[in-house]
Design a protein around this motif. Structure first.
Motif, PDB file in Angstrom:
ATOM      1  N   SER A 187       0.838  -1.196   0.000  1.00 31.41           N
ATOM      2  CA  SER A 187       0.000   0.000   0.000  1.00 31.41           C
ATOM      3  C   SER A 187       0.875   1.249   0.000  1.00 31.41           C
ATOM      4  O   SER A 187       1.808   1.354   0.795  1.00 31.41           O
ATOM      5  N   GLN A 188       0.527   2.195  -0.849  1.00 33.86           N
ATOM      6  CA  GLN A 188       1.253   3.459  -0.875  1.00 33.86           C
ATOM      7  C   GLN A 188       1.120   4.186   0.463  1.00 33.86           C
ATOM      8  O   GLN A 188       2.078   4.788   0.946  1.00 33.86           O
ATOM      9  N   ASP A 189      -0.059   4.116   1.089  1.00 37.63           N
ATOM     10  CA  ASP A 189      -0.240   4.745   2.402  1.00 37.63           C
ATOM     11  C   ASP A 189       0.703   4.149   3.433  1.00 37.63           C
ATOM     12  O   ASP A 189       1.338   4.877   4.200  1.00 37.63           O
ATOM     13  N   PHE A 190       0.799   2.827   3.457  1.00 38.51           N
ATOM     14  CA  PHE A 190       1.703   2.181   4.411  1.00 38.51           C
ATOM     15  C   PHE A 190       3.166   2.403   4.041  1.00 38.51           C
ATOM     16  O   PHE A 190       4.020   2.528   4.916  1.00 38.51           O
ATOM     17  N   ASP A 191       3.470   2.470   2.744  1.00 40.44           N
ATOM     18  CA  ASP A 191       4.836   2.817   2.329  1.00 40.44           C
ATOM     19  C   ASP A 191       5.210   4.196   2.874  1.00 40.44           C
ATOM     20  O   ASP A 191       6.331   4.400   3.355  1.00 40.44           O
ATOM     21  N   GLU A 192       4.275   5.125   2.816  1.00 38.58           N
ATOM     22  CA  GLU A 192       4.532   6.473   3.336  1.00 38.58           C
ATOM     23  C   GLU A 192       4.722   6.455   4.853  1.00 38.58           C
ATOM     24  O   GLU A 192       5.586   7.159   5.382  1.00 38.58           O
ATOM     25  N   LEU A 193       3.923   5.661   5.557  1.00 40.02           N
ATOM     26  CA  LEU A 193       4.096   5.543   7.008  1.00 40.02           C
ATOM     27  C   LEU A 193       5.463   4.937   7.341  1.00 40.02           C
ATOM     28  O   LEU A 193       6.147   5.388   8.266  1.00 40.02           O
ATOM     29  N   ALA A 194       5.883   3.914   6.571  1.00 41.41           N
ATOM     30  CA  ALA A 194       7.194   3.301   6.780  1.00 41.41           C
ATOM     31  C   ALA A 194       8.308   4.302   6.489  1.00 41.41           C
ATOM     32  O   ALA A 194       9.297   4.382   7.231  1.00 41.41           O
TER      33      ALA A 194
ATOM     34  N   ASP B 242      -9.812  -3.600  20.319  1.00 42.04           N
ATOM     35  CA  ASP B 242     -10.996  -4.305  20.824  1.00 42.04           C
ATOM     36  C   ASP B 242     -10.753  -5.799  21.005  1.00 42.04           C
ATOM     37  O   ASP B 242     -11.105  -6.372  22.030  1.00 42.04           O
ATOM     38  N   SER B 243     -10.171  -6.432  20.012  1.00 39.24           N
ATOM     39  CA  SER B 243     -10.023  -7.888  20.053  1.00 39.24           C
ATOM     40  C   SER B 243      -8.745  -8.343  20.735  1.00 39.24           C
ATOM     41  O   SER B 243      -8.644  -9.504  21.145  1.00 39.24           O
ATOM     42  N   GLY B 244      -7.745  -7.466  20.813  1.00 40.89           N
ATOM     43  CA  GLY B 244      -6.446  -7.866  21.358  1.00 40.89           C
ATOM     44  C   GLY B 244      -5.607  -8.660  20.377  1.00 40.89           C
ATOM     45  O   GLY B 244      -4.515  -9.124  20.726  1.00 40.89           O
ATOM     46  N   THR B 245      -6.076  -8.809  19.153  1.00 47.68           N
ATOM     47  CA  THR B 245      -5.344  -9.566  18.132  1.00 47.68           C
ATOM     48  C   THR B 245      -4.116  -8.784  17.687  1.00 47.68           C
ATOM     49  O   THR B 245      -4.207  -7.597  17.374  1.00 47.68           O
ATOM     50  N   VAL B 246      -2.967  -9.464  17.667  1.00 53.88           N
ATOM     51  CA  VAL B 246      -1.746  -8.861  17.143  1.00 53.88           C
ATOM     52  C   VAL B 246      -1.735  -9.096  15.634  1.00 53.88           C
ATOM     53  O   VAL B 246      -1.655 -10.224  15.173  1.00 53.88           O
ATOM     54  N   LEU B 247      -1.850  -8.003  14.879  1.00 56.47           N
ATOM     55  CA  LEU B 247      -1.896  -8.097  13.419  1.00 56.47           C
ATOM     56  C   LEU B 247      -0.506  -8.167  12.808  1.00 56.47           C
ATOM     57  O   LEU B 247      -0.330  -8.707  11.722  1.00 56.47           O
ATOM     58  N   GLY B 248       0.466  -7.621  13.477  1.00 59.13           N
ATOM     59  CA  GLY B 248       1.828  -7.587  12.949  1.00 59.13           C
ATOM     60  C   GLY B 248       2.663  -6.611  13.728  1.00 59.13           C
ATOM     61  O   GLY B 248       2.485  -6.458  14.940  1.00 59.13           O
ATOM     62  N   THR B 249       3.551  -5.905  13.010  1.00 56.15           N
ATOM     63  CA  THR B 249       4.480  -4.983  13.650  1.00 56.15           C
ATOM     64  C   THR B 249       4.755  -3.790  12.743  1.00 56.15           C
ATOM     65  O   THR B 249       4.455  -3.818  11.550  1.00 56.15           O
ATOM     66  N   VAL B 250       5.359  -2.791  13.331  1.00 55.81           N
ATOM     67  CA  VAL B 250       6.086  -1.775  12.587  1.00 55.81           C
ATOM     68  C   VAL B 250       7.516  -1.870  13.099  1.00 55.81           C
ATOM     69  O   VAL B 250       7.748  -2.210  14.268  1.00 55.81           O
ATOM     70  N   CYS B 251       8.470  -1.606  12.222  1.00 63.10           N
ATOM     71  CA  CYS B 251       9.855  -1.660  12.672  1.00 63.10           C
ATOM     72  C   CYS B 251      10.753  -0.856  11.753  1.00 63.10           C
ATOM     73  O   CYS B 251      10.384  -0.529  10.621  1.00 63.10           O
ATOM     74  N   VAL B 252      11.921  -0.538  12.283  1.00 64.50           N
ATOM     75  CA  VAL B 252      12.998   0.060  11.510  1.00 64.50           C
ATOM     76  C   VAL B 252      14.253  -0.760  11.770  1.00 64.50           C
ATOM     77  O   VAL B 252      14.445  -1.294  12.868  1.00 64.50           O
ATOM     78  N   ILE B 253      15.097  -0.880  10.738  1.00 70.41           N
ATOM     79  CA  ILE B 253      16.372  -1.576  10.864  1.00 70.41           C
ATOM     80  C   ILE B 253      17.444  -0.743  10.180  1.00 70.41           C
ATOM     81  O   ILE B 253      17.148   0.053   9.274  1.00 70.41           O
ATOM     82  N   ASP B 254      18.682  -0.924  10.618  1.00 68.29           N
ATOM     83  CA  ASP B 254      19.770  -0.131  10.056  1.00 68.29           C
ATOM     84  C   ASP B 254      21.101  -0.873  10.237  1.00 68.29           C
ATOM     85  O   ASP B 254      21.264  -1.615  11.204  1.00 68.29           O
ATOM     86  N   PRO B 255      22.052  -0.642   9.317  1.00 70.35           N
ATOM     87  CA  PRO B 255      23.357  -1.283   9.451  1.00 70.35           C
ATOM     88  C   PRO B 255      24.241  -0.639  10.511  1.00 70.35           C
ATOM     89  O   PRO B 255      25.312  -1.167  10.827  1.00 70.35           O
TER      90      PRO B 255
ATOM     91  N   ARG C 184       4.811   5.213  18.401  1.00 71.85           N
ATOM     92  CA  ARG C 184       3.872   6.191  17.831  1.00 71.85           C
ATOM     93  C   ARG C 184       3.502   5.818  16.397  1.00 71.85           C
ATOM     94  O   ARG C 184       2.345   5.962  15.989  1.00 71.85           O
ATOM     95  N   ALA C 185       4.470   5.347  15.626  1.00 76.18           N
ATOM     96  CA  ALA C 185       4.184   4.925  14.247  1.00 76.18           C
ATOM     97  C   ALA C 185       3.207   3.752  14.248  1.00 76.18           C
ATOM     98  O   ALA C 185       2.302   3.682  13.411  1.00 76.18           O
ATOM     99  N   GLY C 186       3.367   2.827  15.189  1.00 74.80           N
ATOM    100  CA  GLY C 186       2.428   1.712  15.306  1.00 74.80           C
ATOM    101  C   GLY C 186       1.025   2.209  15.607  1.00 74.80           C
ATOM    102  O   GLY C 186       0.038   1.716  15.043  1.00 74.80           O
ATOM    103  N   ALA C 187       0.912   3.211  16.476  1.00 79.86           N
ATOM    104  CA  ALA C 187      -0.402   3.783  16.788  1.00 79.86           C
ATOM    105  C   ALA C 187      -0.993   4.462  15.549  1.00 79.86           C
ATOM    106  O   ALA C 187      -2.203   4.355  15.302  1.00 79.86           O
ATOM    107  N   GLN C 188      -0.150   5.111  14.739  1.00 81.94           N
ATOM    108  CA  GLN C 188      -0.633   5.732  13.498  1.00 81.94           C
ATOM    109  C   GLN C 188      -1.176   4.674  12.541  1.00 81.94           C
ATOM    110  O   GLN C 188      -2.210   4.881  11.909  1.00 81.94           O
ATOM    111  N   VAL C 189      -0.472   3.555  12.420  1.00 79.64           N
ATOM    112  CA  VAL C 189      -0.935   2.477  11.541  1.00 79.64           C
ATOM    113  C   VAL C 189      -2.282   1.966  12.033  1.00 79.64           C
ATOM    114  O   VAL C 189      -3.219   1.799  11.250  1.00 79.64           O
TER     115      VAL C 189
END
Length: 190
Positions: A45-52, A145-158, A175-180
């Motif tokens: 998704s372009q929206d999620f690409d922008e959030l990343a 509401d459900s407590g279901t973990v859908l996934g993650t947000v993350c950053v990685i770097d060398p 905060r980025a996870g809350a935005q997603v």
């Protein structure tokens, strides 16, 4: 991570650790059901690409991900260096037993790794050598509401990060996870 044609390959293998296969299948079914209910596509998704991208830029990291835990880790949002940068170009999926996001999903809270080599538990990951990662900051995507973990947000770097900066970086990723989650979860009606 599935890499570009000139990138090192990260071997795939059977998933180790984590919940038993039956429990993983139940969690996967719950994720798909919730994503369908919310009308969230599992495609890039372009929206999620922008959030990343925003998360990566704010932290100063080269890579940023919005990651849904499906049959594989699925990067519906991805920011990475350009292919001609000399850095590894990653694909949109990765095996569940690679990277540190599986740990974030299992523990249901943020994981700040300012230097993955500081812990033998986290330094032996295939992503360390294949992509050359030294720092990782990730947070879970938990449906309120459900407590279901859908996934993650993350950053990685060398590059490793100074320990004194870990809290600030962790907070950016949280905060980025809350935005997603705000993006995919409709606000309650009043």
């Amino acid at each position: 991570m599935r890499n570009g044609p000139n990138s090192p390959s990260i071997p795939s293998g059977p998933s180790t650790g984590g919940p038993p296969p039956a429990h993983r299948a139940i969690e996967l079914g719950q994720r798909y059901e919730l994503l369908e209910h919310l009308g969230v596509s599992t495609a890039a998704s372009q929206d999620f690409d922008e959030l990343a991208r925003g998360m990566a830029e704010e932290t100063g990291f080269l890579y940023g991900f919005v990651n849904l835990f499906l049959e594989e880790q699925t990067f519906v949002g991805l920011h990475q260096p350009p292919p001609d940068s000399g850095y590894v170009t990653v694909g949109r999926t990765m095996n569940h037993n690679h990277g540190w996001c599986p740990e974030v999903v299992a523990r249901r809270k943020a994981l700040p790794l300012h230097d993955v080599h500081a812990s033998p538990r986290f330094s032996g990951n295939p992503v360390v050598d294949a992509v050359g990662i030294r720092s990782y900051f990730g947070a879970p995507l938990i449906h309120h509401d459900s407590g279901t973990v859908l996934g993650t947000v993350c950053v990685i770097d060398p590059e490793k990060r100074p320990l004194h900066d870990a809290r600030r970086l962790r907070d950016i990723v949280i905060r980025a996870g809350a935005q997603v989650m705000d993006h995919i979860t409709p606000a309650p009606s009043r």
